[in-house]
Design a protein around this motif. Structure first.
Motif, PDB file in Angstrom:
ATOM      1  N   LEU A  72       7.351 -61.232   1.287  1.00 29.59           N
ATOM      2  CA  LEU A  72       6.909 -62.491   1.900  1.00 29.59           C
ATOM      3  C   LEU A  72       5.845 -63.172   1.042  1.00 29.59           C
ATOM      4  N   LEU A  73       4.890 -62.386   0.539  1.00 36.51           N
ATOM      5  CA  LEU A  73       3.852 -62.966  -0.327  1.00 36.51           C
ATOM      6  C   LEU A  73       4.470 -63.594  -1.575  1.00 36.51           C
ATOM      7  N   GLY A  74       5.425 -62.887  -2.168  1.00 35.39           N
ATOM      8  CA  GLY A  74       6.081 -63.412  -3.364  1.00 35.39           C
ATOM      9  C   GLY A  74       6.956 -64.619  -3.074  1.00 35.39           C
ATOM     10  N   TRP A  75       7.576 -64.630  -1.931  1.00 31.31           N
ATOM     11  CA  TRP A  75       8.508 -65.697  -1.567  1.00 31.31           C
ATOM     12  C   TRP A  75       7.779 -66.971  -1.137  1.00 31.31           C
ATOM     13  N   GLN A  76       6.767 -66.820  -0.289  1.00 31.14           N
ATOM     14  CA  GLN A  76       6.120 -67.994   0.287  1.00 31.14           C
ATOM     15  C   GLN A  76       4.716 -68.276  -0.253  1.00 31.14           C
ATOM     16  N   PHE A  77       4.048 -67.265  -0.775  1.00 30.64           N
ATOM     17  CA  PHE A  77       2.639 -67.427  -1.139  1.00 30.64           C
ATOM     18  C   PHE A  77       2.347 -66.959  -2.559  1.00 30.64           C
ATOM     19  N   MET A  78       3.335 -67.075  -3.437  1.00 30.56           N
ATOM     20  CA  MET A  78       3.140 -66.594  -4.813  1.00 30.56           C
ATOM     21  C   MET A  78       1.996 -67.336  -5.495  1.00 30.56           C
ATOM     22  N   ASP A  79       1.958 -68.648  -5.363  1.00 30.90           N
ATOM     23  CA  ASP A  79       0.895 -69.429  -6.010  1.00 30.90           C
ATOM     24  C   ASP A  79      -0.474 -69.124  -5.411  1.00 30.90           C
ATOM     25  N   LEU A  80      -0.517 -68.934  -4.114  1.00 27.59           N
ATOM     26  CA  LEU A  80      -1.785 -68.742  -3.422  1.00 27.59           C
ATOM     27  C   LEU A  80      -2.321 -67.311  -3.553  1.00 27.59           C
ATOM     28  N   VAL A  81      -1.447 -66.303  -3.376  1.00 26.19           N
ATOM     29  CA  VAL A  81      -1.891 -64.913  -3.336  1.00 26.19           C
ATOM     30  C   VAL A  81      -1.203 -64.049  -4.394  1.00 26.19           C
ATOM     31  N   GLY A  82       0.106 -64.170  -4.493  1.00 30.59           N
ATOM     32  CA  GLY A  82       0.892 -63.291  -5.358  1.00 30.59           C
ATOM     33  C   GLY A  82       0.447 -63.289  -6.801  1.00 30.59           C
TER      34      GLY A  82
END
Length: 193
Positions: A72-82
């Motif tokens: 989920l982090l990689g799919w939706q939040f890569m720029d923010l967290v990943g």
């Protein structure tokens, strides 16, 4: 110091809080945390061998759920967290290679990371970022993570007392060997793959 920590973990691992701690550690390690749950799993099975199956099952399920969170982090939040997680481990080049592996090997790349000392968290983030098939990701993760944790727990259950004596006798050497294997997994991903 390591010996005191080992004794403390062994004592703590037989308390009522051990299973939730194992679940939290397995979940976190699959998406962002550097320390693998094997350490606590081993201590818990050595402390309470009859619960080996339960401990391995909890560790496996929590690890796969953590992997799904990493996806989920990689799919939706890569720029923010990943990207911050990838940068923290200095794996940007390897992260891009993993994308290529997913295109070529799909589930096999997940399975390799789930079973070996390769940093599984980087593979979970990449799986989401490169949008590999989610059911395939979950299935490969469960098979590889369960195989890893159940093999460890079953061996400890079967050879428990002798393994416990072996661990206690060679604790310092085993600690160094475990740390070296962990570092080698990171080095393998960073420089070789």
């Amino acid at each position: 110091m390591l010996r005191k920590m080992y004794d403390w973990v062994l004592h703590w691992s037989s308390t009522k809080h051990a299973v939730p701690a194992l679940a939290v550690l397995a979940f976190a390690e699959s998406s962002f945390f550097p320390i693998p749950p094997d350490v606590l799993l081993i201590a818990m099975v050595v402390a309470v061998p009859l619960k080996w199956f339960r401990f391995a099952l909890v560790c496996s399920i929590a690890s796969v759920l953590g992997g799904m969170f990493g996806y989920l982090l990689g799919w939706q939040f890569m720029d923010l967290v990943g990207n911050r997680i990838v940068e923290f481990y200095h794996f940007q080049t390897q992260f891009d290679k993993i994308g290529g592996w997913y295109q070529e090997y799909n589930a096999w790349a997940v399975a390799a990371a789930g079973f070996t000392p390769l940093p599984y968290k980087v593979f979970t983030l990449a799986a989401g970022a490169f949008q590999i098939n989610f059911p395939v990701f979950v299935g490969a993760s469960f098979v590889s993570r369960a195989a890893r944790f159940f093999i460890i727990a079953a061996l400890l259950y079967k050879f428990g007392p002798s393994i416990k004596e072996f661990i206690e006798r060679y604790f310092n050497l085993l600690s160094i060997a475990f740390f070296v294997l962990l570092v080698l997994g990171f080095v393998l991903l960073k420089y070789v793959l």
